[in-house]
Motif scaffolding. Structure first.
Motif, PDB file in Angstrom:
ATOM      1  N   LEU A  83       0.825  -1.212   0.000  1.00 11.05           N
ATOM      2  CA  LEU A  83       0.000   0.000   0.000  1.00 11.05           C
ATOM      3  C   LEU A  83       0.858   1.260   0.000  1.00 11.05           C
ATOM      4  N   SER A  84       2.100   1.124   0.411  1.00 12.20           N
ATOM      5  CA  SER A  84       3.052   2.222   0.469  1.00 12.20           C
ATOM      6  C   SER A  84       4.436   1.586   0.480  1.00 12.20           C
ATOM      7  N   PRO A  85       5.503   2.379   0.494  1.00 17.88           N
ATOM      8  CA  PRO A  85       6.833   1.767   0.556  1.00 17.88           C
ATOM      9  C   PRO A  85       7.056   0.874   1.769  1.00 17.88           C
ATOM     10  N   THR A  86       6.254   1.045   2.821  1.00 14.26           N
ATOM     11  CA  THR A  86       6.462   0.263   4.049  1.00 14.26           C
ATOM     12  C   THR A  86       5.261  -0.571   4.468  1.00 14.26           C
ATOM     13  N   ARG A 128       9.602 -13.817   3.147  1.00 13.51           N
ATOM     14  CA  ARG A 128      11.017 -13.461   3.137  1.00 13.51           C
ATOM     15  C   ARG A 128      11.123 -12.042   2.601  1.00 13.51           C
ATOM     16  N   VAL A 129      11.761 -11.165   3.369  1.00 15.15           N
ATOM     17  CA  VAL A 129      11.955  -9.770   2.977  1.00 15.15           C
ATOM     18  C   VAL A 129      13.367  -9.638   2.427  1.00 15.15           C
ATOM     19  N   ILE A 130      13.471  -9.202   1.182  1.00 14.23           N
ATOM     20  CA  ILE A 130      14.757  -9.135   0.474  1.00 14.23           C
ATOM     21  C   ILE A 130      15.095  -7.681   0.184  1.00 14.23           C
ATOM     22  N   SER A 154      10.916   0.142  -5.075  1.00 18.44           N
ATOM     23  CA  SER A 154      11.782  -0.905  -5.646  1.00 18.44           C
ATOM     24  C   SER A 154      13.003  -1.196  -4.788  1.00 18.44           C
ATOM     25  N   SER A 155      12.929  -0.885  -3.505  1.00 12.89           N
ATOM     26  CA  SER A 155      14.050  -1.141  -2.600  1.00 12.89           C
ATOM     27  C   SER A 155      13.909  -2.461  -1.855  1.00 12.89           C
ATOM     28  N   VAL A 183      -2.027  -6.403   7.696  1.00 15.25           N
ATOM     29  CA  VAL A 183      -1.179  -5.300   7.252  1.00 15.25           C
ATOM     30  C   VAL A 183       0.061  -5.270   8.133  1.00 15.25           C
ATOM     31  N   TYR A 184       1.228  -5.317   7.494  1.00 11.03           N
ATOM     32  CA  TYR A 184       2.497  -5.255   8.205  1.00 11.03           C
ATOM     33  C   TYR A 184       3.261  -3.992   7.818  1.00 11.03           C
ATOM     34  N   ASP A 185       3.999  -3.474   8.777  1.00 10.58           N
ATOM     35  CA  ASP A 185       4.966  -2.422   8.493  1.00 10.58           C
ATOM     36  C   ASP A 185       6.314  -3.099   8.248  1.00 10.58           C
ATOM     37  N   VAL A 186       6.871  -2.882   7.053  1.00 12.28           N
ATOM     38  CA  VAL A 186       8.138  -3.500   6.668  1.00 12.28           C
ATOM     39  C   VAL A 186       9.195  -2.409   6.572  1.00 12.28           C
ATOM     40  N   SER A 187      10.224  -2.517   7.379  1.00  8.17           N
ATOM     41  CA  SER A 187      11.256  -1.476   7.404  1.00  8.17           C
ATOM     42  C   SER A 187      12.381  -1.808   6.440  1.00  8.17           C
ATOM     43  N   GLU A 188      13.228  -0.821   6.170  1.00  5.61           N
ATOM     44  CA  GLU A 188      14.347  -1.022   5.255  1.00  5.61           C
ATOM     45  C   GLU A 188      15.373  -2.021   5.800  1.00  5.61           C
ATOM     46  N   ASN A 189      15.373  -2.233   7.131  1.00  7.36           N
ATOM     47  CA  ASN A 189      16.276  -3.245   7.686  1.00  7.36           C
ATOM     48  C   ASN A 189      15.650  -4.645   7.659  1.00  7.36           C
ATOM     49  N   ARG A 190      14.492  -4.769   6.966  1.00  8.11           N
ATOM     50  CA  ARG A 190      13.830  -6.033   6.679  1.00  8.11           C
ATOM     51  C   ARG A 190      13.079  -6.611   7.872  1.00  8.11           C
TER      52      ARG A 190
END
Length: 392
Positions: free
Chosen positions: A21-24, A353-355, A340-341, A45-52
């Protein structure tokens, strides 16, 4: 190319579809399906951070008797039950105040088969249309009202994917690609009914125009040792509508005397002006189960029946990232976030799996190109020097 990735186990939650729904903010759909397994069907709904890392933000438990969510799409610009024999299979949810809420429903399945289900959901780039497809039928609806734009269409073969360009709708069946023209303005005719109820006139139903089928594109020929191939997925390039990507899985030939050749998977890059496959790459010895393209159009991601996940360069189809044992069961969905990160894969093995997508993925390395040019230049100089010596 190495990529950082983190495995997350989700207790008693087989995952079958996903969307950002958004970058996170990531939505996962799954559960135990219609069977009485005791596993509830939910949207999370999960919040996914850049540190995975992931954090559960909201959870919506679906009503008992509902089928498990199997497909999902999101409009990033715009922030029930089986009754009377009609399945209100297509549903719109809004994510507001960190919660999911039901907005509207529409029944679109026309096969009459009680085992039919909404297999594919896709939104047009401008957010005006949504397609809800069953196993062998689909319907184009306006969004977010879910009003029909055209009558339902039945297909001869099983549907696996649907994709939009600004002007085209492509339906990928096992045997072919069905290319339709998107309607400009919805044509409808309505007139007052002669019948009156409580002093108010009823309006007759709108007359819907059939979608125009522009062409049918057959599945590419199979590899050696196979009888053909089937389309598994199709995605338009988000910024270049003249480019279409498809996934094809070969069908092993059957023989009483010889062992069947293994299934192989291919990714094709099509030119929609000529409908020729400009590039074809074999990506595995097992069939692909899911496919996605990044929002910037530079990367392709796939999940394989061998439980691996891979990333390809969208321009050259060259492999960039491979995670060989991403899940215990084959991935059911792969999805890039809007920037796309990050890439998320999920499976019915109760895991995601968060890549982290490497910064260099999908970008041309000018240093590498310069190295090639310098090498060629040196080779040419050496050849010229050798020719000069021969003349002497």
């Amino acid at each position: 190319m190495r990529a950082q990735h983190t495995h997350h186990f989700l207790t008693a939650f087989p995952v079958y579809c996903s969307v950002f729904l958004s970058p996170t903010h990531l939505v996962l759909g799954g559960g135990g399906g219609a069977s009485k397994t005791g596993i509830k069907n939910k949207l999370r709904v999960y919040d996914v951070s850049e540190n995975r890392s992931i954090n559960l933000v909201s959870e919506l438990e679906l009503e008992p008797g509902d089928d498990s969510p199997t497909s999902i799409a999101a409009n990033l610009e715009a922030k029930e039950q089986m009754k009377n024999g009609q399945n209100q299979n297509c549903r719109v949810f809004a994510f507001k105040d960190q919660k999911l809420g039901l907005v509207g429903t529409r029944g679109t399945l026309v096969s009459g088969d009680l085992d039919d289900f909404q297999k594919v959901t896709a939104l047009s780039p401008d957010g005006k249309f949504v397609v809800a497809a069953g196993t062998s039928s689909f319907q184009l609806l306006s969004f977010p009202s879910l009003e029909p734009v055209a009558p339902p269409i039945k297909t001869d073969k099983e549907i696996y994917d649907v994709t939009f360009s600004p002007n085209l709708l492509v339906v990928a069946t096992t045997a072919n690609l069905l290319v339709y023209a998107l309607p400009g303005e919805t044509k409808s005719k309505s007139s007052p009914s002669k019948n009156k109820k409580k002093g108010k006139q009823k309006e007759s139903a709108a007359v819907l125009s059939e979608l125009e089928l522009l062409r049918t594109v057959d599945a590419p020929a199979g590899a050696i040792g196979s009888t053909g191939s089937t389309f598994r997925a199709a995605k338009f390039h988000p910024e270049k509508p003249e480019i279409l990507y498809t996934v094809s899985n070969t069908i092993p030939a059957r023989s009483r005397t010889k062992k069947a050749a293994p299934m192989q998977a291919f990714v094709c890059k099509w030119n929609t002006a000529t409908w020729n496959a400009d590039k074809v790459r074999k990506v595995g010895d097992k069939g692909l189960t899911c496919f996605d393209i990044s929002a910037n159009g530079s990367l392709l991601a796939f999940g394989s029946a061998d439980c691996s996940v891979g990333i390809l360069d969208a321009n050259t189809l060259a492999p960039l990232v491979a995670i060989l044992k991403a899940h215990e069961f084959p991935p059911t969905t792969v999805k890039f976030n809007p920037t796309s990160s990050l890439l998320v894969s999920a499976s019915a093995d109760n895991s995601i799996r968060v890549i982290g997508v490497p910064d260099s993925a999908g970008k041309t390395s000018w240093g590498f190109i310069m190295l090639i040019l310098i090498t060629l230049f040196i080779a040419l100089l050496a050849f010229a020097a050798q020719q000069s010596l021969l003349k002497l």
